[in-house]
Design a protein around this motif. Structure first.
Motif, PDB file in Angstrom:
ATOM      1  N   GLY A   1     154.040 -29.582   9.919  1.00 21.72           N
ATOM      2  CA  GLY A   1     153.801 -28.152  10.084  1.00 21.72           C
ATOM      3  C   GLY A   1     154.870 -27.326   9.425  1.00 21.72           C
ATOM      4  O   GLY A   1     155.898 -27.846   8.967  1.00 21.72           O
ATOM      5  N   SER A   2     154.629 -26.032   9.342  1.00 22.10           N
ATOM      6  CA  SER A   2     155.609 -25.111   8.772  1.00 22.10           C
ATOM      7  C   SER A   2     155.394 -23.721   9.363  1.00 22.10           C
ATOM      8  O   SER A   2     154.292 -23.377   9.811  1.00 22.10           O
ATOM      9  N   VAL A   3     156.463 -22.945   9.365  1.00 23.92           N
ATOM     10  CA  VAL A   3     156.415 -21.547   9.789  1.00 23.92           C
ATOM     11  C   VAL A   3     157.043 -20.709   8.687  1.00 23.92           C
ATOM     12  O   VAL A   3     158.173 -20.970   8.279  1.00 23.92           O
ATOM     13  N   ASN A   4     156.304 -19.740   8.197  1.00 21.29           N
ATOM     14  CA  ASN A   4     156.798 -18.863   7.134  1.00 21.29           C
ATOM     15  C   ASN A   4     156.835 -17.420   7.634  1.00 21.29           C
ATOM     16  O   ASN A   4     155.862 -16.923   8.199  1.00 21.29           O
ATOM     17  N   ILE A   5     157.965 -16.763   7.423  1.00 16.91           N
ATOM     18  CA  ILE A   5     158.106 -15.339   7.721  1.00 16.91           C
ATOM     19  C   ILE A   5     158.362 -14.626   6.407  1.00 16.91           C
ATOM     20  O   ILE A   5     159.289 -14.984   5.664  1.00 16.91           O
ATOM     21  N   ASN A   6     157.532 -13.641   6.077  1.00 21.89           N
ATOM     22  CA  ASN A   6     157.676 -12.948   4.790  1.00 21.89           C
ATOM     23  C   ASN A   6     157.512 -11.442   4.947  1.00 21.89           C
ATOM     24  O   ASN A   6     157.067 -10.964   5.992  1.00 21.89           O
ATOM     25  N   ASN A   7     157.860 -10.723   3.887  1.00 22.65           N
ATOM     26  CA  ASN A   7     157.834  -9.257   3.947  1.00 22.65           C
ATOM     27  C   ASN A   7     156.498  -8.648   3.545  1.00 22.65           C
ATOM     28  O   ASN A   7     156.300  -7.442   3.668  1.00 22.65           O
ATOM     29  N   ASN A   8     155.554  -9.483   3.074  1.00 22.33           N
ATOM     30  CA  ASN A   8     154.291  -8.939   2.576  1.00 22.33           C
ATOM     31  C   ASN A   8     153.227 -10.029   2.573  1.00 22.33           C
ATOM     32  O   ASN A   8     153.294 -10.956   1.764  1.00 22.33           O
ATOM     33  N   GLY A   9     152.259  -9.935   3.475  1.00 22.84           N
ATOM     34  CA  GLY A   9     151.218 -10.950   3.562  1.00 22.84           C
ATOM     35  C   GLY A   9     150.255 -10.873   2.385  1.00 22.84           C
ATOM     36  O   GLY A   9     149.603  -9.852   2.161  1.00 22.84           O
ATOM     37  N   ILE A  10     150.151 -11.986   1.619  1.00 19.81           N
ATOM     38  CA  ILE A  10     149.312 -12.029   0.415  1.00 19.81           C
ATOM     39  C   ILE A  10     148.232 -13.088   0.582  1.00 19.81           C
ATOM     40  O   ILE A  10     148.502 -14.193   1.060  1.00 19.81           O
ATOM     41  N   ALA A  11     147.005 -12.757   0.164  1.00 20.22           N
ATOM     42  CA  ALA A  11     145.902 -13.715   0.147  1.00 20.22           C
ATOM     43  C   ALA A  11     145.375 -13.835  -1.277  1.00 20.22           C
ATOM     44  O   ALA A  11     145.447 -12.874  -2.060  1.00 20.22           O
ATOM     45  N   LEU A  12     144.827 -15.020  -1.629  1.00 23.33           N
ATOM     46  CA  LEU A  12     144.254 -15.189  -2.967  1.00 23.33           C
ATOM     47  C   LEU A  12     143.087 -14.230  -3.196  1.00 23.33           C
ATOM     48  O   LEU A  12     142.870 -13.771  -4.313  1.00 23.33           O
ATOM     49  N   VAL A  13     142.337 -13.951  -2.146  1.00 18.81           N
ATOM     50  CA  VAL A  13     141.303 -12.909  -2.233  1.00 18.81           C
ATOM     51  C   VAL A  13     142.010 -11.585  -1.984  1.00 18.81           C
ATOM     52  O   VAL A  13     142.388 -11.281  -0.849  1.00 18.81           O
ATOM     53  N   PRO A  14     142.248 -10.776  -3.038  1.00 19.42           N
ATOM     54  CA  PRO A  14     143.100  -9.590  -2.896  1.00 19.42           C
ATOM     55  C   PRO A  14     142.673  -8.629  -1.789  1.00 19.42           C
ATOM     56  O   PRO A  14     143.514  -8.006  -1.151  1.00 19.42           O
ATOM     57  N   THR A  15     141.359  -8.527  -1.576  1.00 23.47           N
ATOM     58  CA  THR A  15     140.902  -7.592  -0.551  1.00 23.47           C
ATOM     59  C   THR A  15     141.245  -8.058   0.860  1.00 23.47           C
ATOM     60  O   THR A  15     141.136  -7.291   1.819  1.00 23.47           O
ATOM     61  N   PHE A  16     141.650  -9.331   1.015  1.00 21.17           N
ATOM     62  CA  PHE A  16     142.046  -9.850   2.318  1.00 21.17           C
ATOM     63  C   PHE A  16     143.558  -9.803   2.513  1.00 21.17           C
ATOM     64  O   PHE A  16     144.049 -10.189   3.574  1.00 21.17           O
TER      65      PHE A  16
END
Length: 249
Positions: A35-50
């Motif tokens: 498993g992994s846990v990621n904390i980031n400043n901007n949630g990005i999805a490959l489908v840009p509208t998501f």
């Protein structure tokens, strides 16, 4: 919100215990957990509208047995303290050789968005959920332990009227654990992908890259992702990026 956080902690604690038990049991080869846990400043999805466009936490868990794997991914909106996207992958390796690998998968995805609900003529802000059922095909070829190339095809079928069917085709590569200096390693995963939404007559060609900087024997890495529209008429930002920290176990 308290219930969500308690459920969150319960899932993490349970999975961490399973991982620890797996590593301590020298005879337990039937199931692999990670498993992994990621904390980031901007949630990005490959489908840009998501894409979220706000700070996010991404928890990915993995259970594998032989050629089968189950990979739930829970994404949370940290700014508003609410769910963003839940994905539940099921995959099977049809071909698994040293060089050639071909996997097929099917998974469900729930995308959460801010919306408006009307009751007795009164409109109120609410969190809405859009559901998709997705199939995928993933062939890849391993040139060396550190270099691979692959294709990825995904078809998403909308299960309600709040989203649309979509097709995604990607040409991708992985350059893993490139030795830098003083024990630091760099992993780079560039890709070019096409995304089409036939019902809306929208399509786009995008470039995407994810990077991870780690140090040997330390389970924490610095990660980043970039997504750039090459040619697109989708209603989304042309360029997005993020930076985060990932803990793997």
């Amino acid at each position: 919100m308290t219930v969500r956080m308690l459920l969150f902690v319960l899932i993490m604690t349970t999975f961490h215990s399973l991982v620890k038990a797996q590593k301590e049991d020298s005879t337990g080869h039937a199931m692999e957990f990670a498993g992994s846990v990621n904390i980031n400043n901007n949630g990005i999805a490959l489908v840009p509208t998501f894409s979220l466009g706000k700070p996010s936490a991404i928890i990915e868990l993995s259970a594998k047995k032989n050629r089968f794997s189950f990979i739930p991914q829970l994404r949370y909106n940290l700014k508003d303290r609410q769910p963003w996207n839940f994905i539940f992958w099921g995959r099977y390796k049809m071909i698994d050789t040293n060089k050639l690998k071909v996997s097929v998968g099917s998974f469900s995805s729930i995308v959460f968005r801010d919306g408006t609900a009307v009751s007795n003529g009164i409109a109120t802000e609410s969190l809405t959920a859009s559901r998709l059922l997705i199939g995928e095909l993933i062939p890849s070829y391993q040139f060396s332990p550190k270099v691979s190339v692959g294709l990825y095809y995904m078809f998403a079928k909308a299960l309600d009227t709040t989203v649309n069917d979509l097709h995604l085709v990607s040409l991708n590569s992985t350059f893993s654990k490139i030795n830098l200096t003083k024990g630091f390693l760099l992993t780079v995963k560039p890709q070019v992908y096409y995304l089409g939404i036939p019902e809306l007559d929208q399509q786009g060609l995008y470039g995407n890259a994810s990077l991870a900087l780690s140090k040997k024997e330390i389970p924490v890495s610095i990660t980043s992702m970039f997504n750039k529209a090459i040619s697109s008429n989708l209603v989304a930002k042309d360029f997005v990026w993020n930076v985060g920290i990932t803990y793997s176990f």
